[in-house]
Enzyme design. Structure first.
Site, PDB file in Angstrom:
ATOM      1  N   TYR A  79     -24.516 -27.940 121.389  1.00  0.00           N
ATOM      2  CA  TYR A  79     -23.943 -27.331 120.121  1.00  0.00           C
ATOM      3  C   TYR A  79     -24.178 -25.756 120.420  1.00  0.00           C
ATOM      4  CZ  TYR A  79     -24.076 -26.027 115.277  1.00  0.00           C
ATOM      5  OH  TYR A  79     -23.874 -25.460 114.151  1.00  0.00           O
ATOM      6  N   ASN A 114     -13.419 -24.761 110.250  1.00  0.00           N
ATOM      7  CA  ASN A 114     -14.748 -25.128 109.866  1.00  0.00           C
ATOM      8  C   ASN A 114     -15.275 -26.612 110.415  1.00  0.00           C
ATOM      9  OD1 ASN A 114     -17.493 -24.979 108.135  1.00  0.00           O
ATOM     10  ND2 ASN A 114     -16.288 -26.625 107.510  1.00  0.00           N
ATOM     11  N   THR A 159     -26.944 -28.992 104.120  1.00  0.00           N
ATOM     12  CA  THR A 159     -25.705 -29.624 104.166  1.00  0.00           C
ATOM     13  C   THR A 159     -26.193 -31.217 104.609  1.00  0.00           C
ATOM     14  OG1 THR A 159     -25.126 -29.234 106.394  1.00  0.00           O
ATOM     15  CG2 THR A 159     -24.618 -27.408 104.817  1.00  0.00           C
ATOM     16  N   ASP A 181      -8.715 -35.114 111.872  1.00  0.00           N
ATOM     17  CA  ASP A 181      -9.484 -35.184 113.007  1.00  0.00           C
ATOM     18  C   ASP A 181      -9.162 -34.020 113.778  1.00  0.00           C
ATOM     19  OD1 ASP A 181     -11.008 -35.199 115.198  1.00  0.00           O
ATOM     20  OD2 ASP A 181     -10.660 -37.519 115.808  1.00  0.00           O
ATOM     21  N   VAL A 182      -9.848 -32.932 113.828  1.00  0.00           N
ATOM     22  CA  VAL A 182      -9.166 -31.531 114.409  1.00  0.00           C
ATOM     23  C   VAL A 182      -9.228 -31.764 115.823  1.00  0.00           C
ATOM     24  CG1 VAL A 182     -10.004 -30.091 112.482  1.00  0.00           C
ATOM     25  CG2 VAL A 182     -11.563 -30.593 114.458  1.00  0.00           C
ATOM     26  N   LYS A 211     -20.720 -23.346 120.061  1.00  0.00           N
ATOM     27  CA  LYS A 211     -20.534 -22.024 118.944  1.00  0.00           C
ATOM     28  C   LYS A 211     -20.520 -20.968 119.863  1.00  0.00           C
ATOM     29  CE  LYS A 211     -21.039 -24.600 115.279  1.00  0.00           C
ATOM     30  NZ  LYS A 211     -19.562 -24.595 114.253  1.00  0.00           N
ATOM     31  N   ASP A 219     -10.462 -33.335 106.262  1.00  0.00           N
ATOM     32  CA  ASP A 219     -11.582 -33.629 106.835  1.00  0.00           C
ATOM     33  C   ASP A 219     -11.377 -35.195 107.364  1.00  0.00           C
ATOM     34  OD1 ASP A 219     -14.726 -33.201 105.874  1.00  0.00           O
ATOM     35  OD2 ASP A 219     -14.513 -35.288 106.266  1.00  0.00           O
TER      36      ASP A 219
END
Length: 278
Positions: free
Chosen positions: A179, A99, A214, A72-73, A183, A46
């Site tokens: 967003y 994810n 969440t 940090d992806v 996606k 994360d």
């Protein structure tokens, strides 16, 4: 492939290793818990490394094998290093969950019935667009890239699961602009990667959630009972989902139970993508 001893045996992932990005809370934590509960050795990553290690320590306290790491992806070099550390710790990689994602900010429409000036396409802060795309799409690419590298090197194949969204299929006026295209890009990336990597025994699929409770968006569904009631009313099955409800699907895609499934985009949204009926 040999015939499994039983249907339930196909869900057995004991002894395999898994890495989950965005695993300190929400769906990522649910994925990590599902893997650990089923006997896999898990690296929770994360951007909040302390939170990832805290959750990993909790899982270890419950008798599972888990470790935490900061990631940090959007940072490719950091992603490479974290995957290499996973290999060093667990001796291989069998399962990867791409994810990690962030809240894109407000959309152009407010549920109260008015436009949000900051959420419109001509006034949207470009920095918000850039950051959302870098995490929610490029971050998924970075994760799939490193998972493929590790799995191809082992020669044993593996399974990669990306978190998409029902927003890949429908538009939400109250959700930030970046967003939906992010996606949708994840959904197409998964299909392309699945086609490319099938030769190496690597399956790639997407989980496409609808509304879950969440911490995204500041955890507002947990804090605002009026908003929660309104969202519950929009879901055909009658309620927003809790994170435990995604665990069985995660286990299915991570295990041999889905051995003939690749390139899929699996909705788990209580029927929201079907459209409103009243």
């Amino acid at each position: 492939m040999s015939v499994p001893a039983s249907t339930l045996a196909q869900f057995d992932i004991a002894g395999r290793s898994a890495i989950v990005t965005g695993a300190a809370s929400g769906l990522g934590l649910a994925y990590a818990e599902a893997m650990a509960e089923a006997g896999a050795r898990v690296t929770l990553t994360d951007i909040d490394g302390e939170a990832a290690e805290r959750e990993a320590a909790r899982l270890r306290g419950e008798g599972h094998e888990a470790r935490g790491a900061q990631l940090d992806v959007a940072d490719r070099a950091e992603t490479v290093a974290v995957f290499d550390a996973h290999l060093a710790a667990w001796g291989g990689l069998d399962i990867a969950f791409a994810n990690a994602g962030i809240d894109p900010g407000e959309g152009f429409w407010n549920p109260g019935g008015f436009r949000n000036p900051a959420g419109q396409i001509d006034t949207l802060d470009p920095a918000r667009w850039d950051r959302t795309i870098s995490i929610n799409l490029t971050g998924v690419f970075n994760t799939i890239r490193e998972a493929a590298r590790c799995m191809k090197a082992s020669g044993k194949g593996g399974t990669i699961i990306a978190t998409s969204s029902n927003a890949a299929l429908v538009n939400e006026a109250i959700v930030g602009l970046a967003y939906m295209p992010a996606k949708a890009g994840v959904a197409h990336l998964v299909r392309h990667a699945a086609l490319e990597l099938a030769e190496f025994g690597i399956r790639v699929n997407a989980i496409a959630p609808g509304p879950f409770v969440t911490n995204i968006g500041g955890g507002w569904l947990k804090k605002d009972p009026v908003a929660r009631k309104a969202w519950d009313a929009m879901v055909p099955v009658g309620a927003v989902a809790e994170t435990y409800q995604i665990k069985p699907l995660a286990l299915y895609l991570a295990s041999d139970a889905s051995s003939y499934v690749t390139g899929s985009h699996m909705l788990i949204d209580g029927g929201m993508a079907l459209g409103k009926f009243q």
